[in-house]
Design a protein around this motif. Structure first.
Motif, PDB file in Angstrom:
ATOM      1  N   LEU A 162       4.408  -2.040 -12.335  1.00 30.70           N
ATOM      2  CA  LEU A 162       4.375  -0.731 -11.688  1.00 30.70           C
ATOM      3  C   LEU A 162       5.792  -0.270 -11.322  1.00 30.70           C
ATOM      4  O   LEU A 162       6.158   0.906 -11.499  1.00 30.70           O
ATOM      5  CB  LEU A 162       3.492  -0.794 -10.443  1.00 30.70           C
ATOM      6  CG  LEU A 162       3.370   0.509  -9.636  1.00 30.70           C
ATOM      7  CD1 LEU A 162       2.737   1.611 -10.492  1.00 30.70           C
ATOM      8  CD2 LEU A 162       2.555   0.278  -8.366  1.00 30.70           C
ATOM      9  N   GLY A 210       2.471  10.624  -9.633  1.00 29.75           N
ATOM     10  CA  GLY A 210       1.566  10.773 -10.769  1.00 29.75           C
ATOM     11  C   GLY A 210       1.258   9.487 -11.518  1.00 29.75           C
ATOM     12  O   GLY A 210       0.703   9.524 -12.623  1.00 29.75           O
ATOM     13  N   LEU A 211       1.565   8.328 -10.925  1.00 29.51           N
ATOM     14  CA  LEU A 211       1.291   7.030 -11.558  1.00 29.51           C
ATOM     15  C   LEU A 211       0.210   6.307 -10.764  1.00 29.51           C
ATOM     16  O   LEU A 211       0.318   6.173  -9.532  1.00 29.51           O
ATOM     17  CB  LEU A 211       2.560   6.173 -11.613  1.00 29.51           C
ATOM     18  CG  LEU A 211       3.678   6.646 -12.545  1.00 29.51           C
ATOM     19  CD1 LEU A 211       4.882   5.723 -12.427  1.00 29.51           C
ATOM     20  CD2 LEU A 211       3.194   6.703 -13.986  1.00 29.51           C
ATOM     21  N   HIS A 212      -0.810   5.868 -11.450  1.00 25.20           N
ATOM     22  CA  HIS A 212      -1.887   5.116 -10.808  1.00 25.20           C
ATOM     23  C   HIS A 212      -1.840   3.666 -11.296  1.00 25.20           C
ATOM     24  O   HIS A 212      -1.758   3.417 -12.502  1.00 25.20           O
ATOM     25  CB  HIS A 212      -3.250   5.735 -11.124  1.00 25.20           C
ATOM     26  CG  HIS A 212      -3.432   7.095 -10.528  1.00 25.20           C
ATOM     27  ND1 HIS A 212      -3.886   7.300  -9.236  1.00 25.20           N
ATOM     28  CD2 HIS A 212      -3.197   8.337 -11.056  1.00 25.20           C
ATOM     29  CE1 HIS A 212      -3.938   8.593  -8.986  1.00 25.20           C
ATOM     30  NE2 HIS A 212      -3.523   9.250 -10.081  1.00 25.20           N
ATOM     31  N   ARG A 213      -1.884   2.731 -10.363  1.00 21.28           N
ATOM     32  CA  ARG A 213      -1.844   1.304 -10.727  1.00 21.28           C
ATOM     33  C   ARG A 213      -3.169   0.890 -11.358  1.00 21.28           C
ATOM     34  O   ARG A 213      -4.226   0.972 -10.748  1.00 21.28           O
ATOM     35  CB  ARG A 213      -1.567   0.461  -9.482  1.00 21.28           C
ATOM     36  CG  ARG A 213      -1.441  -1.029  -9.759  1.00 21.28           C
ATOM     37  CD  ARG A 213      -0.911  -1.755  -8.532  1.00 21.28           C
ATOM     38  NE  ARG A 213      -0.901  -3.189  -8.742  1.00 21.28           N
ATOM     39  CZ  ARG A 213      -1.851  -4.029  -8.323  1.00 21.28           C
ATOM     40  NH1 ARG A 213      -2.883  -3.540  -7.647  1.00 21.28           N
ATOM     41  NH2 ARG A 213      -1.770  -5.315  -8.552  1.00 21.28           N
ATOM     42  N   ARG A 214      -3.080   0.437 -12.592  1.00 19.91           N
ATOM     43  CA  ARG A 214      -4.285   0.040 -13.335  1.00 19.91           C
ATOM     44  C   ARG A 214      -4.776  -1.337 -12.876  1.00 19.91           C
ATOM     45  O   ARG A 214      -3.982  -2.159 -12.397  1.00 19.91           O
ATOM     46  CB  ARG A 214      -3.998  -0.010 -14.836  1.00 19.91           C
ATOM     47  CG  ARG A 214      -3.539   1.316 -15.431  1.00 19.91           C
ATOM     48  CD  ARG A 214      -3.478   1.195 -16.957  1.00 19.91           C
ATOM     49  NE  ARG A 214      -2.653   0.077 -17.361  1.00 19.91           N
ATOM     50  CZ  ARG A 214      -1.349   0.148 -17.560  1.00 19.91           C
ATOM     51  NH1 ARG A 214      -0.716   1.303 -17.360  1.00 19.91           N
ATOM     52  NH2 ARG A 214      -0.659  -0.912 -17.959  1.00 19.91           N
ATOM     53  N   HIS A 236       0.842  -1.204   0.000  1.00 18.78           N
ATOM     54  CA  HIS A 236       0.000   0.000   0.000  1.00 18.78           C
ATOM     55  C   HIS A 236       0.875   1.252   0.000  1.00 18.78           C
ATOM     56  O   HIS A 236       0.561   2.252  -0.665  1.00 18.78           O
ATOM     57  CB  HIS A 236      -0.932  -0.003   1.215  1.00 18.78           C
ATOM     58  CG  HIS A 236      -2.055  -0.986   1.115  1.00 18.78           C
ATOM     59  ND1 HIS A 236      -3.083  -0.841   0.224  1.00 18.78           N
ATOM     60  CD2 HIS A 236      -2.303  -2.127   1.800  1.00 18.78           C
ATOM     61  CE1 HIS A 236      -3.932  -1.855   0.356  1.00 18.78           C
ATOM     62  NE2 HIS A 236      -3.476  -2.654   1.313  1.00 18.78           N
ATOM     63  N   GLU A 259       2.030   1.732  -3.502  1.00 17.84           N
ATOM     64  CA  GLU A 259       0.989   2.270  -4.373  1.00 17.84           C
ATOM     65  C   GLU A 259       0.798   3.769  -4.122  1.00 17.84           C
ATOM     66  O   GLU A 259       0.635   4.555  -5.070  1.00 17.84           O
ATOM     67  CB  GLU A 259      -0.317   1.508  -4.144  1.00 17.84           C
ATOM     68  CG  GLU A 259      -1.403   1.825  -5.155  1.00 17.84           C
ATOM     69  CD  GLU A 259      -2.592   0.891  -5.020  1.00 17.84           C
ATOM     70  OE1 GLU A 259      -3.346   0.765  -5.996  1.00 17.84           O
ATOM     71  OE2 GLU A 259      -2.763   0.281  -3.930  1.00 17.84           O
ATOM     72  N   GLN A 260       0.839   4.174  -2.847  1.00 15.80           N
ATOM     73  CA  GLN A 260       0.692   5.596  -2.532  1.00 15.80           C
ATOM     74  C   GLN A 260       1.885   6.415  -3.033  1.00 15.80           C
ATOM     75  O   GLN A 260       1.737   7.549  -3.494  1.00 15.80           O
ATOM     76  CB  GLN A 260       0.523   5.774  -1.023  1.00 15.80           C
ATOM     77  CG  GLN A 260      -0.781   5.212  -0.480  1.00 15.80           C
ATOM     78  CD  GLN A 260      -0.879   5.328   1.023  1.00 15.80           C
ATOM     79  OE1 GLN A 260      -0.087   6.053   1.649  1.00 15.80           O
ATOM     80  NE2 GLN A 260      -1.843   4.610   1.596  1.00 15.80           N
ATOM     81  N   ARG A 275       8.762   8.108  -0.152  1.00 15.47           N
ATOM     82  CA  ARG A 275       7.645   8.935  -0.608  1.00 15.47           C
ATOM     83  C   ARG A 275       7.788  10.356  -0.065  1.00 15.47           C
ATOM     84  O   ARG A 275       7.572  11.331  -0.789  1.00 15.47           O
ATOM     85  CB  ARG A 275       6.308   8.318  -0.177  1.00 15.47           C
ATOM     86  CG  ARG A 275       5.121   9.118  -0.713  1.00 15.47           C
ATOM     87  CD  ARG A 275       3.797   8.476  -0.392  1.00 15.47           C
ATOM     88  NE  ARG A 275       3.415   8.664   1.001  1.00 15.47           N
ATOM     89  CZ  ARG A 275       3.413   7.700   1.913  1.00 15.47           C
ATOM     90  NH1 ARG A 275       3.779   6.475   1.586  1.00 15.47           N
ATOM     91  NH2 ARG A 275       3.061   7.947   3.153  1.00 15.47           N
ATOM     92  N   ALA A 335       3.625   5.688  -5.717  1.00  8.98           N
ATOM     93  CA  ALA A 335       3.446   5.835  -7.159  1.00  8.98           C
ATOM     94  C   ALA A 335       2.435   6.928  -7.466  1.00  8.98           C
ATOM     95  O   ALA A 335       2.617   7.726  -8.408  1.00  8.98           O
ATOM     96  CB  ALA A 335       3.000   4.503  -7.758  1.00  8.98           C
ATOM     97  N   GLN A 336       1.347   6.987  -6.670  1.00 14.22           N
ATOM     98  CA  GLN A 336       0.352   8.038  -6.885  1.00 14.22           C
ATOM     99  C   GLN A 336       0.950   9.420  -6.644  1.00 14.22           C
ATOM    100  O   GLN A 336       0.616  10.394  -7.327  1.00 14.22           O
ATOM    101  CB  GLN A 336      -0.852   7.803  -5.970  1.00 14.22           C
ATOM    102  CG  GLN A 336      -1.657   6.566  -6.321  1.00 14.22           C
ATOM    103  CD  GLN A 336      -2.767   6.303  -5.321  1.00 14.22           C
ATOM    104  OE1 GLN A 336      -2.929   7.053  -4.349  1.00 14.22           O
ATOM    105  NE2 GLN A 336      -3.519   5.229  -5.554  1.00 14.22           N
TER     106      GLN A 336
END
Length: 696
Positions: free
Chosen positions: A644, A632-636, A622, A625-626, A691, A628-629
């Motif tokens: 990713l 500016g990248l969102h996991r599809r 998690h 994933e945060q 991050r 990456a967001q």
């Protein structure tokens, strides 16, 4: 390919139930699916267990197919409507595999394997539909059976053509209309074949021996269709003296009683004169079942039988025959009951069995009076006044011959009609197995008014013709008479030389009595049984269709009886049993372990496997994933963690701890490595620091 794997196999099992009347295909299907649900949770999910997970569905499907085929071959599946062809069992086995494998497969299934599932489903669907089209339908119409049988093929074909369509929309808008279209195609093809066949009729001649049709449960067809017999116009008979039928009484008293006089076995009857030389049966065309008398006693009562006498141990006997004889089932005269699940009454006192493929020798148990049916005497005959009797057993051939026979019968006095007929035949005829009838004359006319030569068939047909001219209902019966008797084994044996024909008279008590006018000569069949030493009967070589043990006849509470009751109930209450079974399966589907609620049985075509991201994810993922967001990248949906990570690396330098965290996840999720909470906490802190660093 998001095909719900349960739907095709359940439809195929339902089609088998509709066709055969047996719940075995549906029961095995439900059992296999439930086993797959449980097995999906119990089998190890490590990649090292991949071979085991691939082998188990094959073993399950193969074992179930073998069991189903054996149950139908042994008659335990109780196919009440029609026998299922081998193609159906093979098709259902293929569908079983396509349904089981998704539940039990190892993670990381390839697109190739999904295509194998699809094509196996197509092959299985084609086999099931072909079996439905090639099976005689009973009880259910073609617009009910064929669409259900076409559903597996339609579902798999639609999924291959429309891989991204949701399953519900696919089934409602594509598969169901396709099923109706396929059912219409089957019916149109059958109608076209019948139309073309009528344009090119085959020339058929009446055979010298009955041409037996397979039993038709609906009894369709005209009188005598496919079973007429032409009286021989010439003969040069030679016997092989091959044993065709064996009879073993169960009691010594019954054996002694049958040994005292000539024993007759009836196999078939003919009562209609199509012309001077062709006789046909009076078709009954109906199935008889042991449940018809309202009791589950393994006993099938015949017409006029006394239920109490039919189970008397002193009347029981077993007959041993070959498969070729099953179309004309030998029975002792006056038989009261057959210990069979079902039998087809082709004509009056003409019964047929349909043994499954692979059964070349069979046996069955029957019940008959302790004393064999005796020949009728003149004192037992009640002759109706001339011109007052009517009925099908008085029918005469549409030719001048009955007028000539009627004039001949006027020579018989009223005191003893039967002896008068015997005397006329003795004066005018002579028994012979070698003769030839001139062209242009009928066999009976030449037998009575010409050269006078003939064998048992000519005597029986001429006798019936004279009896009917005298107003006495009668028919021609075929079977065996006399035979050999082995006192040591307690067995009667009948050979081809014992095959015989005789006349039977219908008495005022509605009983058929033998009136045999064939001369008692050495070459003729109606003779007392001859003592002989026969080869020992290999009982194990015969398949017992009765599945009957007299000692357990009254044991209604046995496990076998309960099982038979259950199968019979399910077969008789088809819609209720189907609805309850499917509802029970639906409930257990959500209760039992192994239900893949959190994953699709098949991912959508074009997407990657999502098994790498099985929720719940570890906390450090998690954090990844945060992070990456934040960049500016969102996991599809469907995107793997490695994909990713590769996209993050394209944006800049990614710390080694991030690579280590993703590698750790794959090892713990799929390689069997144990999770380490301390190491996961370290990854979580490293990802959080990264991050925060990127944000500032």
């Amino acid at each position: 390919m998001n095909v719900e794997p349960k739907a095709p196999v359940l439809a195929a099992a339902l089609a088998g139930w509709l066709l055969s009347g047996s719940p075995v295909p549906m029961a095995l299907t439900l059992a296999l699916l439930l086993a797959a649900l449980i097995g999906g949770a119990l089998l190890p999910r490590r990649r090292t267990a991949s071979a085991l997970r691939q082998l188990v569905p094959l073993l399950f499907a193969g074992t179930a197919a073998w069991l189903e085929i054996r149950l139908f071959l042994d008659g335990r599946a109780l196919a009440m409507r029609a026998e299922l062809p081998l193609a159906y069992h093979l098709g259902l086995a293929a569908l079983w595999w396509t349904a089981l494998d998704p539940f039990l497969r190892a993670p990381g299934e390839s697109e190739v394997r999904r295509l194998v599932h699809a094509y196996a489903g197509l092959v299985g669907g084609i086999l099931v539909l072909g079996a439905s089209a090639g099976t005689t339908l009973q009880n259910f119409g073609p617009w009910l059976v064929h669409p259900v049988a076409a559903l597996p093929f339609a579902l798999w074909a639609a999924r291959l053509l429309l891989p991204t369509t949701p399953f519900a929309r696919l089934a409602a808008c594509v598969a169901l209309p396709a099923c109706l279209a396929l059912a219409g195609l089957v019916l149109a093809s059958s109608a076209a074949a019948d139309a073309l066949r009528s344009l090119f009729p085959e020339k058929t001649a009446v055979s010298a021996a009955p041409s037996l049709r397979a039993p038709q449960p609906d009894g369709s067809g005209t009188l005598g269709e496919g079973s007429s017999r032409q009286l021989p116009r010439e003969a040069d008979v030679r016997f092989r003296h091959e044993i065709l039928v064996l009879v073993r009484p169960h009691s010594d008293a019954l054996f002694r009683s049958w040994s005292d006089r000539t024993l007759y076995l009836r196999t078939s009857t003919l009562a209609l004169f199509e012309n001077d030389e062709v006789l046909s049966p009076i078709r009954s065309g109906r199935w008889l079942y042991e449940q018809d008398d309202g009791t589950e006693d393994h006993r099938l009562l015949l017409r006029g039988a006394n239920p109490d006498d039919a189970t008397d141990p002193a009347t029981l006997h077993t007959l041993y025959i070959s498969r070729d004889t099953a179309g004309q089932l030998p029975l002792v005269g006056g038989s009261q009951a057959l210990f069979l699940a079902s039998v087809y009454e082709f004509a009056d006192d003409w019964f047929q069995l349909s043994p499954a493929e692979g059964i070349d020798r069979l046996s069955y148990t029957a019940s008959a009076p302790p004393s064999p049916v005796a020949e009728i005497r003149s004192a037992d005959l009640i002759r109706p006044p001339r011109g007052t009797a009517s009925g099908i057993y008085l029918q005469l051939p549409p030719s001048p011959l009955p007028s000539r026979v009627d004039l001949l019968c006027r020579e018989i006095g009223d005191d003893d009609l039967l002896d008068g007929i015997r005397s006329l035949l003795d004066e005018r005829t002579r028994y012979s197995l070698q003769f030839q009838t001139p062209e242009g004359s009928s066999p009976i006319a030449e037998f009575l008014f010409g050269h006078g030569l003939g064998h048992c068939e000519h005597y029986a047909a001429a006798t019936v013709l004279m009896l009917r001219c005298l107003g006495i209902p009668s028919r021609v019966a075929y079977g065996y008479a006399g035979g050999l008797v082995d006192a040591d084994q307690g067995v009667f044996a009948f050979r081809d030389s014992d095959f015989h024909a005789w006349a039977e008279i219908l008495t005022a008590e509605n009983e058929w009595r033998i009136f045999d006018t064939t001369p008692r000569v050495a070459s003729a069949a109606p003779r007392p049984s001859v003592a002989a030493s026969l080869p020992t009967i290999d009982v194990e070589a015969y398949h017992d269709l009765s599945d009957f043990d007299p000692a357990t006849l009254a044991a209604a509470g046995s496990a076998g009886a309960y099982l038979a009751d259950a199968v019979d109930f399910l077969s008789r209450h088809f819609f209720l049993a189907t609805a309850v079974g499917l509802a029970l399966f639906g409930c257990l589907w959500w209760i039992l372990p192994g239900n893949p609620k959190d994953r699709e049985a098949y991912p959508q075509s074009g997407s990657r496997l999502a098994t790498e991201a099985k929720p719940p994810f570890p906390d450090f993922l998690h954090e990844l994933e945060q992070s990456a967001q934040a960049l500016g990248l969102h996991r599809r949906p469907g995107q793997t963690w490695r994909e990713l990570l590769a996209r993050l690396s394209e944006r800049g330098t990614v710390p080694a701890a991030v690579h280590d965290a993703v590698a750790y996840h794959y090892h713990t999720a799929y390689a069997g490595k144990k999770r380490d909470p301390a190491e996961e906490a370290r990854f979580r802190e490293a990802l959080r620091d990264w991050r925060e660093t990127e944000l500032h």
